[in-house]
Design a protein around this motif. Structure first.
Motif, PDB file in Angstrom:
ATOM      1  N   VAL A 203       0.856  -1.179   0.000  1.00  9.26           N
ATOM      2  CA  VAL A 203       0.000   0.000   0.000  1.00  9.26           C
ATOM      3  C   VAL A 203       0.891   1.228   0.000  1.00  9.26           C
ATOM      4  N   THR A 204       0.636   2.135  -0.942  1.00  6.48           N
ATOM      5  CA  THR A 204       1.345   3.407  -0.934  1.00  6.48           C
ATOM      6  C   THR A 204       0.442   4.463  -0.321  1.00  6.48           C
ATOM      7  N   ASP A 205       1.016   5.295   0.503  1.00  4.42           N
ATOM      8  CA  ASP A 205       0.290   6.367   1.172  1.00  4.42           C
ATOM      9  C   ASP A 205       0.593   7.675   0.441  1.00  4.42           C
ATOM     10  N   ASN A 206      -0.201   7.966  -0.597  1.00  9.36           N
ATOM     11  CA  ASN A 206       0.031   9.170  -1.383  1.00  9.36           C
ATOM     12  C   ASN A 206      -0.177  10.429  -0.556  1.00  9.36           C
ATOM     13  N   ALA A 207      -1.136  10.411   0.366  1.00  7.29           N
ATOM     14  CA  ALA A 207      -1.346  11.563   1.245  1.00  7.29           C
ATOM     15  C   ALA A 207      -0.111  11.799   2.113  1.00  7.29           C
ATOM     16  N   GLY A 208       0.520  10.729   2.562  1.00  6.91           N
ATOM     17  CA  GLY A 208       1.738  10.854   3.351  1.00  6.91           C
ATOM     18  C   GLY A 208       2.875  11.468   2.545  1.00  6.91           C
TER      19      GLY A 208
END
Length: 79
Positions: free
Chosen positions: A14-19
């Motif tokens: 899972v990539t956390d684009n918001a992060g």
């Protein structure tokens, strides 16, 4: 098998684009934005392990995999 889970997939990340956007905004606030690419990584918690398909991946294999992931995040994975 979980609802909607593809029977061929054994696991996911899972990539956390918001992060990653937050990291970019921190650079904007610090006046250091630009000239680099921000990557999601285990180190910055913008890349995490998703779920496993328990029907295809045994608990022992999942545990071993997570041990490797933890080593990579800590920078101690053998090179």
């Amino acid at each position: 098998m979980a609802l909607g889970q593809n029977p061929c997939l054994i696991g996911s990340v899972v990539t956390d684009n918001a992060g990653m956007l937050k990291l970019a905004m921190q650079d904007v606030e610090a006046g250091t934005f630009g000239g680099k690419t921000i990557y999601g990584s285990f180190d910055n918690q913008c890349l995490t392990v998703g779920t496993f398909n328990d029907d295809l991946v045994s608990a022992d294999v999942q545990t071993s995999y997570m041990e490797y992931i933890n080593q990579m995040a800590a920078g101690t994975f053998p090179g």
